[in-house]
Design a protein around this motif. Sequence first.
Motif, PDB file in Angstrom:
ATOM      1  N   UNK A   1      55.348  23.953-100.144  1.00 42.95           N
ATOM      2  CA  UNK A   1      55.729  24.992-101.090  1.00 42.95           C
ATOM      3  C   UNK A   1      57.240  25.101-101.173  1.00 42.95           C
ATOM      4  N   UNK A   2      57.717  25.406-102.367  1.00 41.99           N
ATOM      5  CA  UNK A   2      59.139  25.630-102.548  1.00 41.99           C
ATOM      6  C   UNK A   2      59.527  27.045-102.142  1.00 41.99           C
ATOM      7  N   UNK A   3      60.765  27.389-102.405  1.00 46.11           N
ATOM      8  CA  UNK A   3      61.279  28.695-101.993  1.00 46.11           C
ATOM      9  C   UNK A   3      61.355  29.667-103.164  1.00 46.11           C
TER      10      UNK A   3
ATOM     11  N   UNK B   1      59.521  31.894-106.581  1.00 49.17           N
ATOM     12  CA  UNK B   1      58.697  33.088-106.714  1.00 49.17           C
ATOM     13  C   UNK B   1      57.232  32.804-106.413  1.00 49.17           C
ATOM     14  N   UNK B   2      56.514  33.876-106.102  1.00 56.29           N
ATOM     15  CA  UNK B   2      55.056  33.837-105.983  1.00 56.29           C
ATOM     16  C   UNK B   2      54.499  34.347-107.299  1.00 56.29           C
ATOM     17  N   UNK B   3      53.630  33.548-107.919  1.00 56.31           N
ATOM     18  CA  UNK B   3      53.111  33.935-109.235  1.00 56.31           C
ATOM     19  C   UNK B   3      51.595  33.926-109.248  1.00 56.31           C
ATOM     20  N   UNK B   4      51.025  34.926-109.917  1.00 64.97           N
ATOM     21  CA  UNK B   4      49.595  34.989-110.192  1.00 64.97           C
ATOM     22  C   UNK B   4      49.430  34.698-111.681  1.00 64.97           C
ATOM     23  N   UNK B   5      48.657  33.671-112.009  1.00 71.94           N
ATOM     24  CA  UNK B   5      48.509  33.257-113.397  1.00 71.94           C
ATOM     25  C   UNK B   5      47.055  33.380-113.827  1.00 71.94           C
ATOM     26  N   UNK B   6      46.763  34.395-114.659  1.00 70.80           N
ATOM     27  CA  UNK B   6      45.413  34.618-115.207  1.00 70.80           C
ATOM     28  C   UNK B   6      44.346  34.606-114.120  1.00 70.80           C
ATOM     29  N   UNK B   7      44.611  35.310-113.040  1.00 72.41           N
ATOM     30  CA  UNK B   7      43.727  35.290-111.865  1.00 72.41           C
ATOM     31  C   UNK B   7      42.517  36.188-112.098  1.00 72.41           C
TER      32      UNK B   7
ATOM     33  N   UNK C   1      50.591  30.532-107.319  1.00 72.43           N
ATOM     34  CA  UNK C   1      51.585  29.522-106.962  1.00 72.43           C
ATOM     35  C   UNK C   1      52.654  30.128-106.054  1.00 72.43           C
ATOM     36  N   UNK C   2      53.107  29.310-105.131  1.00 73.63           N
ATOM     37  CA  UNK C   2      54.224  29.679-104.254  1.00 73.63           C
ATOM     38  C   UNK C   2      55.331  28.670-104.490  1.00 73.63           C
ATOM     39  N   UNK C   3      56.428  29.111-105.075  1.00 79.83           N
ATOM     40  CA  UNK C   3      57.505  28.182-105.398  1.00 79.83           C
ATOM     41  C   UNK C   3      57.057  27.095-106.350  1.00 79.83           C
ATOM     42  N   UNK C   4      56.120  27.414-107.251  1.00 75.72           N
ATOM     43  CA  UNK C   4      55.630  26.446-108.225  1.00 75.72           C
ATOM     44  C   UNK C   4      54.484  25.591-107.736  1.00 75.72           C
ATOM     45  N   UNK C   5      54.107  25.698-106.463  1.00 74.47           N
ATOM     46  CA  UNK C   5      53.031  24.882-105.897  1.00 74.47           C
ATOM     47  C   UNK C   5      51.757  25.703-105.800  1.00 74.47           C
TER      48      UNK C   5
ATOM     49  N   UNK D   1      58.437  34.404 -94.788  1.00 79.88           N
ATOM     50  CA  UNK D   1      59.231  34.874 -95.932  1.00 79.88           C
ATOM     51  C   UNK D   1      58.480  35.823 -96.859  1.00 79.88           C
ATOM     52  N   UNK D   2      57.138  35.796 -96.819  1.00 76.48           N
ATOM     53  CA  UNK D   2      56.332  36.663 -97.685  1.00 76.48           C
ATOM     54  C   UNK D   2      55.534  37.616 -96.789  1.00 76.48           C
TER      55      UNK D   2
END
Length: 627
Positions: A354-356, A358-364, A417-421, A514-515
């Motif tokens: 995982x990158x560093x 944002x954490x994103x929720x996409x249409x969850x 996603x975490x850092x885009x992953x 970190x989270x």
Amino acid sequence: MGSSIYYYPLGSNPPHPNWRTTMAAEPAALPSLLQPVRKRLALAVLCQAVAALLNIAPFVAVAELARVLLADGSPDHDRAWTVTAVAGACLLARLLFLLAASVVSHLAENDLQLSVRRLLIGRLDRVPLGWFSGRGGGAVKKAVQDDVHALHHLVAHSLLELTSAVIVPLSTLAYLFWVDWRLALITMIPLVLGIGLFGRTGAAFKKNLPALDAAMTDINGAAVEFVQGIAVVKTFGQTRRAHRRYTDAADRFASFFRGWVDSLAAPRALSEIVLSAPVMLFTVLLGGTALITAGRTAPEDLVPFALLGVGITTPVLTISFAEEEVRAAKAAADRIGEVLATPALPVPERPATAGSGAVTFEAVGFSYDGEHRVLEGVDLTLAPGTTTALVGPSGSGKSTLASLLPRFWDPDEGTIRVGGTDLRDIAPEEVYGRMSFVFQEVRLLRDTVRANLLIARPDATDEELRDAARRARIHDRVTELPRGYDSVVGEDARFSGGEAQRLSIARAMLADAPVLVLDEATAYADPESEAAVQDALSELTRGRTLMVIAHRLSTVKDADQIVVLDAGRVAERGTHDELLALNGTYAGMWRAHEHSTVWRPGSPDESDAVRPAVEPAAPSAVEEAVR
């Protein structure tokens, strides 16, 4: 079990192409669990069968000696000594075969327990963490400990006892039929009648088992309710009423049990009388006398029936007990199979890092049962170093949304996603290394304080551990304990709710993830402890990406982002001021919150016109009213 094919809940998206999942197996039947030790069990049963055959050899020898010594003419001394020697050899061989059967079965049982427990622990290590939330520790302990132990009696004892109980009467009857088939048929009359009566009793017993379970549940529930609620009951002067509820339940159980036992007593007693040794002996003597006086059989032929016939019925009770243990073991195996059939959390075959970002929720979207939607189309971004607060009525999906972040469950729809992953492309170890959680209810192991803290990072130095405890405002309390950090929780270390919470925070500090996910960490703390917990949280949250499940709005009004959930959807989002300006759901909740904290004139203490941070007794109830 163990086949690498895709598993995903009904109604969910097809599995991610990078997932490696384990299909849930059908509940394991008893034969499936016994498969690894099947050959050794067969050997043990064979040894027990030989020992059972040899068990009747001395009685056969006595009967044959009687036939030799009572025969007309001079006794055949050579034959008599030969029979005696064979009987002695059979006794010695029986002991050896019994020992072999016991050793082989116990070794097989030991390996079976080890194998099943490894399977269970291996499966429990891979199931989603959310699976445990719907099951108490007792349920898991029952599968891993009690149900596995139930297999011990089956493998080490019941199968061998059942083998003897079947082989002994069958071989005895075969010998008696060889001696005199007419007298053997007469000997079987009580056996057939007794088994028939016993079978009817057993059928009546099984038929009433559900009613017995219900009656036991009733009385146990009344007892637990009485004991757990005794303080409240006494406070309101209702001791006599509560006691009457328990005695009424006890009376109902006693009445049911008495009627049940009375209905079984007569047929059970009759079956035991018919199968008893005196009745068998009387039948043999009566039938033998009739046949001898009629000239149909020789007098010496009565001896083996008098010796062996009385023992034919003894194994019937053994068979019934063994049958119960087999039934219990089968039920235990089915429960073990249900645990082994639990779908494992999908693991990526080629884990990504995982990158560093944002954490994103996409249409969850998510559902626990595949039918009722708990979350629907949730879009959310947690920017690095910011605080996001989740608020909303009880049952709006706050805890469920937060539980998806550390992969307690995987979403049925959409992506996190975490850092885009994609979170599902990250190895579970890395996920847990990047996420820390501090919940309302703290779980401490019955181990040293040091061990409880080092769960977060076993390689932490002593200085790092103490530093985390100092920053969590718990170090001084630990050093006051009899053995300091080596004190054992539950023995010489007992912590209040606020103190346990600070230990949990120290643990999260050691993890240094970190989270961070917080579930209203001050909910169970007293006012003094709450201040210490808030100070510790300030240390913990500095510089981290934070998601807070908020039950009290005053604790999150300074959050970078407040997300209002309603019926599993994002109803509103923004800062405190922005949401107040919308004059929507959040604004209504805030007005209700302020109203609940105001100390009005005429109250017992009017010196404080408004008491800051005095929270409502049941904030969730206030939130429900706003909704």
